[in-house]
Scaffold this motif. Structure first.
Motif, PDB file in Angstrom:
ATOM      1  N   LEU A 163      43.719  35.501  39.110  1.00  0.00           N
ATOM      2  CA  LEU A 163      44.605  36.325  38.280  1.00  0.00           C
ATOM      3  C   LEU A 163      43.851  37.312  37.394  1.00  0.00           C
ATOM      4  CD1 LEU A 163      47.429  36.991  37.118  1.00  0.00           C
ATOM      5  CD2 LEU A 163      47.098  35.083  35.518  1.00  0.00           C
TER       6      LEU A 163
ATOM      7  N   ARG B 261      47.872  42.159  39.510  1.00  0.00           N
ATOM      8  CA  ARG B 261      48.433  40.819  39.364  1.00  0.00           C
ATOM      9  C   ARG B 261      48.783  40.536  37.899  1.00  0.00           C
ATOM     10  NH1 ARG B 261      44.236  37.493  43.361  1.00  0.00           N
ATOM     11  NH2 ARG B 261      44.451  38.926  45.135  1.00  0.00           N
ATOM     12  N   LEU B 262      47.936  40.999  36.992  1.00  0.00           N
ATOM     13  CA  LEU B 262      48.228  40.826  35.570  1.00  0.00           C
ATOM     14  C   LEU B 262      49.505  41.578  35.182  1.00  0.00           C
ATOM     15  CD1 LEU B 262      44.659  41.114  34.013  1.00  0.00           C
ATOM     16  CD2 LEU B 262      46.113  39.086  33.999  1.00  0.00           C
TER      17      LEU B 262
ATOM     18  N   ALA C 217      52.396  39.619  36.352  1.00  0.00           N
ATOM     19  CA  ALA C 217      52.560  38.451  35.486  1.00  0.00           C
ATOM     20  C   ALA C 217      53.154  38.831  34.140  1.00  0.00           C
ATOM     21  CB  ALA C 217      51.209  37.766  35.280  1.00  0.00           C
TER      22      ALA C 217
END
Length: 437
Positions: free
Chosen positions: A117, A123-124, A127
Motif C-alpha cells: 500500500l 493505491r493510497l 484507500a
C-alpha cells in the motif's frame, strides 16, 4: 567458524571494530531508555553483529529480535565520540535478516500488506475514499462509541493502524501540483525539482503546496515531474533492499533529465535515503556515477531556504505571534545532520518565539513503520514525546516528517496544531492565519 551472513554486503569487520563499547550511546537510544536491556542498545546490537560475523550465533532468534527492536533513529551516531557508523551497520544487517530469516506467516502478511500500500500513490488515493467516509461517520457520537469499543478488542498492530490514520480530505488526496511554478516576480535564484513523496502527497498535499509557494516566493522555479514514484525509503529502512534499489534507480532516471540545480525534499525519511543512493549503488558499475551525482544534488527544503536567507530573503514576512516548539525528525537531525537550517528558517518569521524540546534527541516512536510493527514501544515513546511537548507550552508544534506529525498528533490528542515548518513560513509570507492542521 563460518559467518552466518551471506556474501552480499555483510557488515564490514572494520566498522564492527570501531565500537569501543564506551556507552555514550546509551542515554540517546530509545529502546535502551525504555527497557535498560544491553542487547537493545547500539553497543549491544553491535556486539550481536560481531558474534554473528564470527559465526558464534545464528541470525534467527535473539539476533533478529534485537535488531527488529531498533528504531533506526541514528541518535547513537550523533552521540558517538568514536565515529562508529551504526547507520552503515544497520543498513547492512537488516537486508541479511530479510533474505535469510523466515518470518512467521502472520508477520509476513502484515509487512506485505504495508508494502503493498504505502509506496503506491494510486493505491493510497483509493484507500483515501473509504478512509474519508470512515472519519466522517466516526464524528457521530454513537459511531465513535462503537468504534472505541471495537478498537479496544483489536490486536495491537491493527489498533495502531486505526489510531494513526491521517486526516483524510478526498479533494486534497487527488490534488495535483503544477508541473512548473515560476519564481515570483521574475527575480530568479535557480531552478529546483520537488520530490512529492507518497503518504506526503496524498495525505499531506497541503505541505507540498506550501513548499512550492515558499520556494517560488524566494526566487526558485519549481518543477514537479508527474511520473515520479516512491523513492524507496520505507523499504530501504526496513531491509527490503532489492525493491528499494529498483525504486532508487527509477527515481534517478526521473529526476536526472530535468536539468535542475537541486532536487528538493520536504520529508526527512525520503531525503536521508536519497542522499544515500550514491553509497547504496556504489558497487553497481552502471549506476554508481549516476547515483553519486544524484545524491549530491539532493537537498532538504530547509537547506535551500537557509542558503537563500543567507543571501537575503526575497519574500516579505508578516508577523506570526506564536510560541513554536520544533521537533527534530530523526532522519533530518541525526541522519542528514540538518539541525540549524530549520531553526534559521523559523527564526526568520517575525514574532515567532522558537523553543526546543527536552530530550530532543529521543525518537517520537514513528520511525517509518516502527509504530505499526511495535505499537507498545512506540506508544511509550509517543507519550514521552507528547509530555515533553506539553512542558514547553507551545502554541504550535512543527516537525519535518509526516510520520512524526501523525505519531505526535496521536499522543497530543489534538491539543496543539501540528505543522511542517514550511507551512508556518508560507502563512507568514502570505499574511494568512496559521493553519490549524
Amino acid at each position: 567458524m563460518t559467518p552466518v551472513f551471506d556474501a552480499h554486503r555483510p557488515p564490514a569487520r572494520e566498522l564492527l571494530s570501531d565500537c569501543v563499547h564506551c556507552g555514550f550511546c546509551l542515554p540517546t537510544c530509545p529502546t535502551y531508555r525504555l527497557w535498560g536491556e544491553e542487547m537493545d542498545s547500539p553497543r549491544g546490537r553491535i556486539l550481536l553483529m560481531d558474534l554473528a560475523e564470527k559465526g558464534e550465533i545464528p541470525l534467527e532468534g535473539a539476533f533478529t529480535e534485537h535488531i527488529d527492536n531498533c528504531l533506526g533513529c541514528m541518535a547513537c551516531v550523533t552521540a558517538c565520540p568514536s565515529g562508529v557508523q551504526y547507520d552503515r551497520l544497520l543498513e547492512a544487517v537488516r537486508p541479511q535478516i530479510e533474505r535469510n530469516v523466515p518470518r512467521p506467516r502472520g508477520e509476513q502478511l502484515f509487512r506485505g500488506a504495508i508494502f503493498a500500500l504505502f509506496p503506491y500513490k494510486r493505491r493510497l488515493r483509493l484507500a483515501a475514499l473509504p478512509g474519508a467516509l470512515y472519519q466522517r461517520l466516526r464524528r457521530a457520537p454513537s459511531v465513535a462509541k462503537l468504534v472505541s469499543t471495537i478498537t479496544a478488542t483489536l490486536p495491537a498492530r491493527l489498533a495502531a493502524v486505526e489510531s494513526l490514520l491521517p486526516p483524510v480530505a478526498v479533494r486534497e488526496a487527488f490534488a495535483r501540483l503544477p508541473r512548473v511554478t515560476p519564481a515570483v516576480g521574475g527575480n530568479r535564484r535557480g531552478r529546483v525539482a520537488l520530490l512529492t513523496g507518497c503518504v506526503q502527497d496524498v495525505f499531506f498535499h497541503r505541505v507540498n503546496a506550501a513548499t512550492v509557494r515558499v520556494l517560488a516566493a524566494e526566487g526558485f522555479d519549481v518543477v514537479v515531474p508527474r511520473d515520479q514514484q516512491c523513492c524507496g525509503a520505507l523499504e530501504l529502512h526496513s531491509g527490503r533492499e532489492a525493491p528499494a534499489l529498483v525504486r532508487a534507480k527509477r527515481t534517478i532516471e526521473t529526476f536526472e533529465v530535468l536539468g535542475v540545480d537541486a532536487i528538493v525534499t520536504n520529508v526527512a525519511g525520503c531525503g536521508s535515503s536519497m542522499k544515500e543512493y550514491g553509497h547504496l549503488l556504489a558497487d553497481d558499475p552502471e549506476w554508481a556515477e549516476r547515483a553519486a551525482r544524484f545524491s549530491r544534488s539532493v537537498r532538504d527544503v530547509h537547506e535551500v531556504l537557509a542558503d537563500a536567507l543567507a543571501e537575503g530573503p526575497r519574500a516579505p514576512r508578516h508577523p506570526v505571534r506564536a510560541r513554536v516548539a520544533y521537533h527534530d525528525a530523526c532522519h533530518l537531525g541525526h541522519a542528514q545532520k540538518v539541525r540549524a537550517q530549520p531553526r534559521a528558517v523559523l527564526a526568520s518569521i517575525p514574532g515567532v518565539e522558537l523553543v526546543d524540546l527536552p530530550e530532543a534527541e529521543l525518537c517520537c516512536g514513528s520511525a517509518g513503520i516502527y509504530n505499526l510493527l511495535h505499537p507498545e514501544a512506540a506508544a511509550e515513546l509517543g507519550e514521552r514525546k507528547a509530555a515533553n511537548v506539553r512542558s514547553t507550552q507551545p502554541d504550535v508544534v512543527v516537525t519535518a516528517n509526516p510520520g512524526c506529525l501523525l505519531q505526535i498528533g496521536k499522543h497530543l490528542r489534538g491539543e496543539r496544531p501540528l505543522l511542517h515548518p514550511v507551512q508556518l513560513l508560507d502563512a507568514s509570507i502570505r499574511g494568512v492565519p496559521v493553519p490549524q492542521h
